[in-house]
Design a protein around this motif. Structure first.
Motif, PDB file in Angstrom:
ATOM      1  N   ILE A 285      54.119  41.774  31.391  1.00 26.77           N
ATOM      2  CA  ILE A 285      53.394  40.613  31.896  1.00 26.77           C
ATOM      3  C   ILE A 285      52.474  40.066  30.806  1.00 26.77           C
ATOM      4  CG2 ILE A 285      51.859  39.801  33.704  1.00 26.77           C
ATOM      5  CD1 ILE A 285      52.990  41.697  35.559  1.00 26.77           C
ATOM      6  N   VAL A 288      54.034  37.415  28.789  1.00 22.54           N
ATOM      7  CA  VAL A 288      54.040  36.099  29.429  1.00 22.54           C
ATOM      8  C   VAL A 288      52.755  35.359  29.121  1.00 22.54           C
ATOM      9  CG1 VAL A 288      54.122  34.932  31.648  1.00 22.54           C
ATOM     10  CG2 VAL A 288      55.563  36.903  31.250  1.00 22.54           C
ATOM     11  N   LEU A 325      39.865  44.024  29.695  1.00 26.26           N
ATOM     12  CA  LEU A 325      40.694  43.703  30.855  1.00 26.26           C
ATOM     13  C   LEU A 325      40.118  42.522  31.624  1.00 26.26           C
ATOM     14  CD1 LEU A 325      41.937  47.100  32.234  1.00 26.26           C
ATOM     15  CD2 LEU A 325      43.244  45.267  31.224  1.00 26.26           C
ATOM     16  N   LEU A 326      38.786  42.431  31.663  1.00 27.40           N
ATOM     17  CA  LEU A 326      38.184  41.279  32.338  1.00 27.40           C
ATOM     18  C   LEU A 326      38.554  39.991  31.611  1.00 27.40           C
ATOM     19  CD1 LEU A 326      34.621  42.603  33.179  1.00 27.40           C
ATOM     20  CD2 LEU A 326      36.500  42.212  34.732  1.00 27.40           C
ATOM     21  N   GLY A 329      42.219  39.211  32.245  1.00 25.18           N
ATOM     22  CA  GLY A 329      42.410  38.671  33.594  1.00 25.18           C
ATOM     23  C   GLY A 329      41.921  37.241  33.676  1.00 25.18           C
ATOM     24  N   ALA A 330      40.730  37.008  33.106  1.00 28.01           N
ATOM     25  CA  ALA A 330      40.187  35.656  33.131  1.00 28.01           C
ATOM     26  C   ALA A 330      41.099  34.705  32.370  1.00 28.01           C
ATOM     27  CB  ALA A 330      38.783  35.658  32.514  1.00 28.01           C
ATOM     28  N   PHE A 332      44.372  34.908  32.107  1.00 19.69           N
ATOM     29  CA  PHE A 332      45.472  34.578  33.001  1.00 19.69           C
ATOM     30  C   PHE A 332      45.072  33.469  33.958  1.00 19.69           C
ATOM     31  CE2 PHE A 332      49.226  37.181  32.844  1.00 19.69           C
ATOM     32  CZ  PHE A 332      48.870  38.303  32.144  1.00 19.69           C
ATOM     33  N   VAL A 333      43.899  33.664  34.590  1.00 17.30           N
ATOM     34  CA  VAL A 333      43.505  32.722  35.637  1.00 17.30           C
ATOM     35  C   VAL A 333      43.220  31.357  35.028  1.00 17.30           C
ATOM     36  CG1 VAL A 333      41.771  32.250  37.374  1.00 17.30           C
ATOM     37  CG2 VAL A 333      42.588  34.560  37.082  1.00 17.30           C
ATOM     38  N   THR A 336      46.335  29.373  33.571  1.00 16.58           N
ATOM     39  CA  THR A 336      47.220  28.772  34.568  1.00 16.58           C
ATOM     40  C   THR A 336      46.524  27.654  35.322  1.00 16.58           C
ATOM     41  OG1 THR A 336      46.631  30.649  35.953  1.00 16.58           O
ATOM     42  CG2 THR A 336      48.803  30.675  34.965  1.00 16.58           C
ATOM     43  N   LEU A 337      45.206  27.804  35.524  1.00 14.47           N
ATOM     44  CA  LEU A 337      44.527  26.765  36.299  1.00 14.47           C
ATOM     45  C   LEU A 337      44.203  25.530  35.452  1.00 14.47           C
ATOM     46  CD1 LEU A 337      41.982  28.677  38.557  1.00 14.47           C
ATOM     47  CD2 LEU A 337      43.921  27.320  39.260  1.00 14.47           C
ATOM     48  N   PRO A 340      47.614  24.562  31.751  1.00 14.10           N
ATOM     49  CA  PRO A 340      48.990  24.993  32.020  1.00 14.10           C
ATOM     50  C   PRO A 340      49.933  24.756  30.862  1.00 14.10           C
ATOM     51  CG  PRO A 340      48.447  23.054  33.309  1.00 14.10           C
ATOM     52  CD  PRO A 340      47.199  23.488  32.653  1.00 14.10           C
TER      53      PRO A 340
ATOM     54  N   LEU B 325      46.989  25.861  42.717  1.00 10.06           N
ATOM     55  CA  LEU B 325      48.301  26.051  42.110  1.00 10.06           C
ATOM     56  C   LEU B 325      49.417  25.873  43.122  1.00 10.06           C
ATOM     57  CD1 LEU B 325      47.629  29.139  39.863  1.00 10.06           C
ATOM     58  CD2 LEU B 325      48.053  26.833  39.127  1.00 10.06           C
ATOM     59  N   ARG B 328      53.477  25.759  42.675  1.00 13.52           N
ATOM     60  CA  ARG B 328      53.884  26.398  41.414  1.00 13.52           C
ATOM     61  C   ARG B 328      53.816  27.910  41.591  1.00 13.52           C
ATOM     62  NH1 ARG B 328      49.379  23.179  38.433  1.00 13.52           N
ATOM     63  NH2 ARG B 328      49.776  24.477  36.641  1.00 13.52           N
ATOM     64  N   GLU B 331      53.387  30.283  38.448  1.00 18.06           N
ATOM     65  CA  GLU B 331      52.048  30.318  37.869  1.00 18.06           C
ATOM     66  C   GLU B 331      51.068  31.037  38.781  1.00 18.06           C
ATOM     67  OE1 GLU B 331      53.346  26.883  37.000  1.00 18.06           O
ATOM     68  OE2 GLU B 331      52.138  26.333  35.277  1.00 18.06           O
ATOM     69  N   LEU B 334      51.222  34.625  38.047  1.00 19.73           N
ATOM     70  CA  LEU B 334      50.478  35.010  36.857  1.00 19.73           C
ATOM     71  C   LEU B 334      48.988  35.010  37.126  1.00 19.73           C
ATOM     72  CD1 LEU B 334      52.391  33.100  34.086  1.00 19.73           C
ATOM     73  CD2 LEU B 334      52.586  35.479  34.732  1.00 19.73           C
ATOM     74  N   ALA B 335      48.523  33.965  37.819  1.00 19.08           N
ATOM     75  CA  ALA B 335      47.085  33.878  38.076  1.00 19.08           C
ATOM     76  C   ALA B 335      46.630  35.036  38.951  1.00 19.08           C
ATOM     77  CB  ALA B 335      46.756  32.541  38.733  1.00 19.08           C
ATOM     78  N   GLY B 338      46.197  38.056  36.974  1.00 24.55           N
ATOM     79  CA  GLY B 338      44.910  38.041  36.297  1.00 24.55           C
ATOM     80  C   GLY B 338      43.795  38.484  37.226  1.00 24.55           C
ATOM     81  N   VAL B 339      43.816  37.990  38.462  1.00 21.39           N
ATOM     82  CA  VAL B 339      42.800  38.400  39.432  1.00 21.39           C
ATOM     83  C   VAL B 339      42.853  39.902  39.652  1.00 21.39           C
ATOM     84  CG1 VAL B 339      42.142  38.257  41.847  1.00 21.39           C
ATOM     85  CG2 VAL B 339      42.685  36.190  40.602  1.00 21.39           C
ATOM     86  N   LEU B 341      43.789  42.176  37.559  1.00 19.03           N
ATOM     87  CA  LEU B 341      43.183  42.862  36.408  1.00 19.03           C
ATOM     88  C   LEU B 341      41.671  42.842  36.507  1.00 19.03           C
ATOM     89  CD1 LEU B 341      45.261  41.702  33.318  1.00 19.03           C
ATOM     90  CD2 LEU B 341      45.324  43.900  34.447  1.00 19.03           C
ATOM     91  N   ILE B 342      41.131  41.652  36.878  1.00 14.80           N
ATOM     92  CA  ILE B 342      39.683  41.527  36.983  1.00 14.80           C
ATOM     93  C   ILE B 342      39.145  42.482  38.055  1.00 14.80           C
ATOM     94  CG2 ILE B 342      37.801  39.968  37.585  1.00 14.80           C
ATOM     95  CD1 ILE B 342      39.391  37.711  36.431  1.00 14.80           C
ATOM     96  N   GLN B 345      39.286  46.152  36.858  1.00 14.43           N
ATOM     97  CA  GLN B 345      38.289  46.481  35.861  1.00 14.43           C
ATOM     98  C   GLN B 345      36.906  46.448  36.480  1.00 14.43           C
ATOM     99  OE1 GLN B 345      38.869  47.777  33.146  1.00 14.43           O
ATOM    100  NE2 GLN B 345      36.890  47.751  32.156  1.00 14.43           N
TER     101      GLN B 345
END
Lengths: 373, 530
Positions: A285, A288, A325-326, A329-330, A332-333, A336-337, A340, B325, B328, B331, B334-335, B338-339, B341-342, B345
């Motif tokens: 992942i 990606v 990791l934070l 993760g951030a 990723f978010v 995409t938001l 894109p 989103l 989609r 996406e 993926l988002a 990410g959440v 992972l947050i 952690q």
């Protein structure tokens, strides 16, 4: 886009010559000297860049979100690792000329059949391309024929890489078990730790990246490339028009897997170890996100994304390990938001908004990306 | 008065002469060589009583010594440099002596077994039922034919049914090792095989050596017990499979509903489960520190809290990540990763990366036997709990107004919106409910699994497999898929090992998807994809 890609390929090829020169020929006191530890690190980043480029072909241009590309990377890596293990010969801890250390440790008496041939480089090089390619071909043939798409396909690719993770962790599979393959001595007769070999490996990686970049440029510029984009944007419509969507997807997926395998094979000698952890779904992942950060559907984007994110990772895991990791993760978010199209896509959007004098010979911009899902 | 004194004197004389006899037998232990020791031991045992038992116990423990000067036998314990002596006959202390004055009476393994059987034999008549039971079991294990007479005596006098059946078994196993006639041995085999338990197998195996009617009967009895044990084993695996299936059901059902309604796979679903488990941990910590008496109710308190915590987190995610989103799904995947992972952690930074302890309340501890099946209470409660959750969800989906809207949105979102259903609201509430269920799944899972930040990850892949296999938007699909995957996984384990079993299940699902890309219980209807 085309011009940007050509420039990028040129820059990378130049790096292939520049960095080894700066490392080997420039004395250590000079500010231009590239330190010894940096060469394999940069080489590793470039391997990841190749991997991101491979995923971009499948995802950015053909719409196949594979969350298991790490599997192909790792399979190529294992093939190279097996060759390097055979090269150790009698210099291992148990001094067995034929069996690698872990096999002696497990009390195995002879080499399993699937290790035959890996003492020859050409065979290993062939396997680096054939094994991931074959897996992708078989998997893709079954999946695309049954019209498994979208989220289902992504989950299934995750399951694939997870199953391989479990399999390669087993000690009696004959691939080193949870320790993986390591303790390599030399490659093609050259010591793996020597600065000259490392510089050569870096140069090879950079040249492969440049070559793949040009290859991709050719593929996406061709008619097949246009059909791929059509499949990505409107699959049913493309099918109804008459194109063989399964074949297009299969081609993209397999080529992408072969590229990923080669990236893995270049990765292993520079890092010195391959272990089953490379199969983990989390790793796949992450690939990606490299592609997404850089800009999928562009060719240069994934390279930039891979370099940036991995440089960030090296920095954060050294300076603020808890935060990495934070941050990831951030990333990723937020990507995409808010971004894109990634770095390259956003930058090229800004540049298009700048007032420009009309020029008849301005090269056409990349096809506008609108994910239809 | 004089008669009393006379009686007393006679008694004393008798006792002392009896004691003298006992003393002679005990001292014979010191005189005998190893071969004669067996006779001497039997003689001492025949005397019976506390003194003889004391002597034999000491002999078995290696504490019986003979004084070289006068041949007297003593029980001796190391006391600093020398030994402190006890008279075996009277039990009184007899001073100390240096080690060189005494030599230990040594025994071999055959004598040790004999002593054990003797000890068992005397305990067979002990007034304490517990001691009699353990004595009977000891003789059963030792299979000593010499204890047969003692066993038969004890059997005749026994009144307690549990001890009586143990004595019967002990007698049967001792019989097999003895020289009694064939008919009795065959009857003994019958008694042993009637139990159908694993414990009789060694006795039967010993009797099956050699040839003859008895050996054949013993072999057949062994074989039939082993077949029945195999069936029970398979049944045990099925039980484990059902238990695993109920866990998967809990973890996956929220995901299936959300996926059906919103069309997105929430990669942070496993983290909702983790949040529920950590809520349980926090509740238990608070109870432990402030109100220890409430511990048994801790799970009941944690349930609604976990639901709320996870549902609120789910609503937050839906608002900030999922809604923008919309349309989609890749996406969104993926988002939400990410959440996840947050969240992982974050929890790691607050609670630490190691496992945290969540205890079982008393009503969920222990196990009970059903035939040869061992069923633990915590798993049993978990199965019942997941079925209860399933039933509650079924009612919610099929009997409430909200459920109707939810099903409509699942089948055709655009149409539902066109007829006036507020689809964004339905989506948000569904996401909250789905996450809340994951939270209460976490409460259940905290009872059988480790509570760590990685808890979500281990159930993540499995939940996806259940959803992919069972199809979306359909509760029954999830139930069937979860139970099937659980049972198949556990049934494969004895043959292929846990890891290979899991791999085979994954491969099976990958292949299954080829045939039915939308899962087992796919929604009927037309779907428009671009």
């Amino acid at each position: 886009m085309r011009r940007m890609t050509l420039i990028a390929a040129f820059v990378i090829a130049a790096l292939a010559i520049l960095v080894p020169v700066l490392n080997l020929l420039v004395p250590a006191s000079s500010p231009f000297h590239v330190p010894d530890y940096l060469v394999p690190l940069l080489g590793k980043y470039l391997c990841f860049a190749i991997l991101a480029l491979a995923l971009d072909l499948a995802w950015g241009y053909c719409g196949i979100l594979s969350l298991g590309h790490g599997a192909f990377f790792a399979l190529g890596g294992y093939a190279m690792g097996m060759y390097l293990m055979r090269q150790i010969g009698a210099r291992g801890v148990y001094a067995n000329p034929v069996l690698p250390d872990f096999m002696v440790f497990l009390n195995w008496k002879e080499l399993p059949w699937y290790w035959y041939g890996f003492d020859m480089f050409w065979f290993a090089a062939l396997m680096v391309m054939v094994v991931p390619g074959l897996l992708a071909f078989v998997f893709g043939w079954f999946a695309f024929r049954s019209r498994v798409t979208g989220v289902y396909l992504s989950i299934i690719t995750q399951a694939l890489t997870y199953a391989l993770l479990l399999a390669f962790f087993r000690n009696d599979m004959g691939f080193g078990g949870n320790n993986g393959l390591t303790d390599f001595k030399d490659i093609l007769g050259f010591s793996i730790q020597a600065p000259a070999t490392r510089a050569a490996l870096f140069a090879a990686t950079a040249l492969v990246l440049a070559t793949f970049l040009l290859l991709m440029l050719w593929v996406v510029g061709s008619r097949l490339g246009k059909v791929m984009v059509a499949v990505r944007d409107a699959e049913s419509r493309t099918r109804f028009i008459g194109y063989r969507v399964e074949h297009v997807k299969l081609f993209a997926f397999t080529l992408s897997a072969v590229m990923a395998g080669i990236a893995g094979a270049l990765y292993v000698p520079q890092v010195g170890i391959i272990n089953p952890g490379e199969f983990s779904p989390a790793n796949s992942i992450e690939i990606v996100i490299w592609t997404a950060v850089g800009g999928r559907g562009t060719l240069v984007g994934p390279i930039i994304g891979a370099l940036t994110v991995n440089a960030g990772k090296t920095y954060f895991t050294g300076a603020f390990p808890d935060m990495w990791l934070l941050v990831l993760g951030a990333l990723f978010v937020c990507v995409t938001l808010f971004m894109p199209k990634g770095i390259v896509g956003t930058v090229s959007d800004w540049m298009e908004r700048l007032p420009r004098k009309p020029a008849a010979d301005r090269p056409a911009s990349a096809p506008a990306m609108e994910p239809a899902e | 008065m004089r008669r009393l004194i006379l009686v007393f004197a006679i008694l004393l004389l008798g006792a002392s002469s009896a004691m003298a006899d006992l003393r002679a037998t005990v001292n014979a232990l010191g005189k005998a060589k190893l071969d004669g020791l067996e006779q001497a031991v039997k003689a001492v045992a025949a005397e019976g009583g506390d003194a003889s038992q004391r002597t034999l116990d000491a002999l078995g423990e290696g504490n019986l010594y003979v004084r070289k000067s006068d041949g007297q036998v003593f029980i001796a314990k190391t006391d600093g440099e020398g030994l402190s002596l006890t008279d075996p006959v009277t039990g009184e202390a007899a001073g100390t002596a240096p080690k060189s004055d005494l030599s230990k009476i040594k025994i071999n393994n055959a004598l040790r077994r004999l002593l054990k059987a003797q000890a068992g034999g005397s305990a067979l008549t002990s007034p304490d039922a517990g001691k009699r039971l353990s004595a009977a079991e000891a003789v059963f294990k030792s299979r000593d034919a010499a204890s047969l007479p003692a066993l038969e005596d004890a059997l005749a006098k026994e009144s307690d049914p549990a001890v009586k059946s143990a004595l019967e078994l002990a007698r049967a196993s001792a019989l097999l090792a003895s020289d009694r006639p064939e008919a009795e041995k065959l009857a003994a085999i019958g008694v042993l095989s009637a139990t159908g338990s694993r414990d009789v197998l060694p006795a039967l195996a010993a009797a099956a050596q050699g040839t003859g009617v008895v050996a054949d009967a013993a072999a057949r009895a062994s074989a039939s017990i082993e077949t029945s044990l195999a069936y029970w084993n398979a049944l045990q695996n099925v039980w484990y499979g059902i238990s695993l299936g109920s866990v998967l059901l809990l973890a996956a059902i929220g995901l299936a509903i959300t996926f059906g309604v919103m069309g997105v796979i929430n990669m942070a679903h496993g983290e909702m489960v983790m949040l529920g488990a950590y809520t349980t941990f926090v509740v238990q910590e608070v109870i432990r520190n402030h109100a220890p008496g409430l511990f048994d109710a801790s799970l009941l308190i944690a349930l609604p809290l976990a639901f709320l915590v996870a549902a609120l987190m789910g609503m937050l995610i839906e608002r900030t990540v999922i809604r923008p989103l919309y349309g989609r799904p890749l996406e969104t995947l993926l988002a939400t990763w990410g959440v996840s992972l947050i969240l992982q952690q974050g929890v790691r930074m607050i609670f630490g990366p190691t496992n945290r302890e969540v205890g079982n309340p008393s009503w969920a501890s222990g196990a009970f036997e059903l035939g040869q099946l061992s069923i633990t209470y915590n798993r049993l409660w978990l199965v019942l709990f997941s079925l209860a959750v399933f039933a509650a969800l079924y009612l919610l989906l099929n009997k409430t107004w909200f459920g109707l809207q939810l099903r409509a949105v699942t089948q055709n979102r655009r149409m539902a919106s066109a007829i006036g259903i507020r689809t964004p609201w339905v989506g948000a509430l569904t996401f909250a409910v789905g996450s809340g269920i994951a939270g209460i799944a976490g409460v259940g899972l905290s009872q059988i699994d480790n509570v760590s930040p990685d808890l979500g990850q281990s159930y993540s892949i499995d939940s996806f497999m259940v959803v992919v296999f069972g199809g979306v938007g359909n509760l029954w699909g999830t139930l069937v898929a979860a139970m099937t995957l659980g049972v198949v996984n556990k049934l494969l384990e004895p043959f292929a090992g846990a890891v290979l079993g899991k791999i085979l299940v994954l491969v099976f699902i990958i292949l299954f998807i080829q045939k039915r890309p939308r899962g087992l219980f796919a929604l009927k209807g037309r779907f428009v994809d671009a």
